[in-house]
Design a protein around this motif. Structure first.
Motif, PDB file in Angstrom:
ATOM      1  N   LEU A   1      51.905  38.494  35.514  1.00 50.66           N
ATOM      2  CA  LEU A   1      53.161  38.779  36.224  1.00 50.66           C
ATOM      3  C   LEU A   1      53.507  40.263  36.169  1.00 50.66           C
ATOM      4  N   LEU A   2      53.319  40.871  34.997  1.00 50.01           N
ATOM      5  CA  LEU A   2      53.618  42.303  34.874  1.00 50.01           C
ATOM      6  C   LEU A   2      52.683  43.157  35.725  1.00 50.01           C
ATOM      7  N   ILE A   3      51.396  42.805  35.721  1.00 50.59           N
ATOM      8  CA  ILE A   3      50.446  43.569  36.538  1.00 50.59           C
ATOM      9  C   ILE A   3      50.796  43.442  38.010  1.00 50.59           C
ATOM     10  N   GLN A   4      51.136  42.231  38.452  1.00 45.73           N
ATOM     11  CA  GLN A   4      51.523  42.075  39.853  1.00 45.73           C
ATOM     12  C   GLN A   4      52.775  42.882  40.167  1.00 45.73           C
ATOM     13  N   LEU A   5      53.748  42.814  39.298  1.00 52.01           N
ATOM     14  CA  LEU A   5      54.995  43.549  39.503  1.00 52.01           C
ATOM     15  C   LEU A   5      54.752  45.048  39.598  1.00 52.01           C
ATOM     16  N   LEU A   6      53.877  45.568  38.762  1.00 49.03           N
ATOM     17  CA  LEU A   6      53.642  47.004  38.723  1.00 49.03           C
ATOM     18  C   LEU A   6      52.693  47.509  39.802  1.00 49.03           C
ATOM     19  N   THR A   7      51.842  46.643  40.355  1.00 47.26           N
ATOM     20  CA  THR A   7      50.824  47.120  41.290  1.00 47.26           C
ATOM     21  C   THR A   7      50.991  46.637  42.722  1.00 47.26           C
ATOM     22  N   ILE A   8      51.914  45.752  42.995  1.00 47.41           N
ATOM     23  CA  ILE A   8      51.991  45.140  44.316  1.00 47.41           C
ATOM     24  C   ILE A   8      52.269  46.161  45.417  1.00 47.41           C
ATOM     25  N   ARG A   9      53.052  47.185  45.139  1.00 51.31           N
ATOM     26  CA  ARG A   9      53.354  48.204  46.153  1.00 51.31           C
ATOM     27  C   ARG A   9      52.170  49.148  46.382  1.00 51.31           C
ATOM     28  N   VAL A  10      51.298  49.285  45.398  1.00 46.93           N
ATOM     29  CA  VAL A  10      50.173  50.215  45.498  1.00 46.93           C
ATOM     30  C   VAL A  10      48.940  49.546  46.096  1.00 46.93           C
ATOM     31  N   ILE A  11      48.558  48.396  45.535  1.00 51.18           N
ATOM     32  CA  ILE A  11      47.324  47.760  45.985  1.00 51.18           C
ATOM     33  C   ILE A  11      47.559  46.629  46.974  1.00 51.18           C
ATOM     34  N   GLY A  12      48.803  46.259  47.209  1.00 47.82           N
ATOM     35  CA  GLY A  12      49.120  45.251  48.206  1.00 47.82           C
ATOM     36  C   GLY A  12      49.290  43.863  47.612  1.00 47.82           C
ATOM     37  N   PHE A  13      49.861  43.005  48.443  1.00 47.97           N
ATOM     38  CA  PHE A  13      50.182  41.638  48.028  1.00 47.97           C
ATOM     39  C   PHE A  13      48.929  40.851  47.655  1.00 47.97           C
ATOM     40  N   SER A  14      47.938  40.880  48.513  1.00 47.46           N
ATOM     41  CA  SER A  14      46.770  40.019  48.319  1.00 47.46           C
ATOM     42  C   SER A  14      46.002  40.356  47.047  1.00 47.46           C
ATOM     43  N   THR A  15      45.756  41.615  46.812  1.00 45.06           N
ATOM     44  CA  THR A  15      44.992  42.007  45.626  1.00 45.06           C
ATOM     45  C   THR A  15      45.803  41.774  44.357  1.00 45.06           C
ATOM     46  N   ALA A  16      47.061  42.161  44.355  1.00 45.15           N
ATOM     47  CA  ALA A  16      47.900  41.985  43.165  1.00 45.15           C
ATOM     48  C   ALA A  16      48.097  40.507  42.850  1.00 45.15           C
TER      49      ALA A  16
ATOM     50  N   LEU B   1      55.557  41.361  53.808  1.00 46.05           N
ATOM     51  CA  LEU B   1      55.142  41.392  52.406  1.00 46.05           C
ATOM     52  C   LEU B   1      54.478  42.738  52.161  1.00 46.05           C
ATOM     53  N   PRO B   2      54.498  43.229  50.934  1.00 46.99           N
ATOM     54  CA  PRO B   2      53.859  44.519  50.661  1.00 46.99           C
ATOM     55  C   PRO B   2      52.391  44.493  51.059  1.00 46.99           C
ATOM     56  N   HIS B   3      51.966  45.542  51.715  1.00 47.81           N
ATOM     57  CA  HIS B   3      50.571  45.588  52.152  1.00 47.81           C
ATOM     58  C   HIS B   3      49.874  46.782  51.532  1.00 47.81           C
ATOM     59  N   GLY B   4      48.591  46.584  51.333  1.00 49.14           N
ATOM     60  CA  GLY B   4      47.741  47.623  50.776  1.00 49.14           C
ATOM     61  C   GLY B   4      46.531  47.820  51.664  1.00 49.14           C
TER      62      GLY B   4
END
Length: 172
Positions: free
Chosen positions: A95-110, A153-156
């Motif tokens: 959950l923390l990794i998704q929260l911290l990376t979703i804006r950078v690497i995008g929804f699908s990867t996070a 949704l956030p995209h990367g």
């Protein structure tokens, strides 16, 4: 004739975890009732309005809280198994990794990484299977939300490449 006492639990110590849960249920019931009291609405047929269901939920929560208090004081809850912290830590890390990376690497990867770490918390050790599988599932969810529902949704980089593939081509 036996001389054993009828009560099999002579210590009868209160279950403190259950008392904490009961207190949380009572607080939640109070919050729901307070929020329902602030709902303005017209009382309709049979005196049922927009406050009826929230009040019913608050009453049920309060009843569950009181029932939990009684059972906790009687010591009637079954013995709980010891908790393992490591699976919970895998899930929280995901959950923390998704929260911290979703804006950078995008929804699908996070979310794919989140899927893999939650799967690890449940015992799946093969990241080379769970990460790609989670990313594929997340791409499907992203396409449904982005294309089907027109929600953002956030995209990367992965989503940008997918949008370029799905964009209709115009010929001039």
């Amino acid at each position: 004739m036996t001389t054993e006492p009828l009560n099999r639990n002579p210590e009868r110590r209160p279950d403190w975890a259950a008392l904490v849960i009961a207190a949380a249920l009572l607080v939640l019931a109070g919050v729901v009732a307070w929020d329902a009291s602030r709902i303005g609405g017209v009382v309709l047929y049979a005196r049922i309005g927009p406050q009826t269901v929230p009040y019913a939920i608050a009453i049920c929560l309060a009843g569950l809280g009181l029932w939990t208090i009684v059972e906790a004081l009687r010591g009637d809850f079954p013995e709980r198994e010891p908790q393992e912290a490591l699976p919970v830590l895998w899930i929280v890390a995901g959950l923390l990794i998704q929260l911290l990376t979703i804006r950078v690497i995008g929804f699908s990867t996070a979310t794919g990484v989140l899927f893999a770490l939650v799967a690890r918390g449940f015992g799946e050790r093969r990241f080379w299977i769970s990460i790609p599988f989670g990313i594929v599932l997340s791409i499907a969810v992203w396409v449904i939300f982005a294309r089907g529902l027109s929600l953002s949704l956030p995209h990367g980089p992965l989503e940008d490449a997918l949008m370029n593939l799905l964009r209709p081509r115009t010929t001039a």
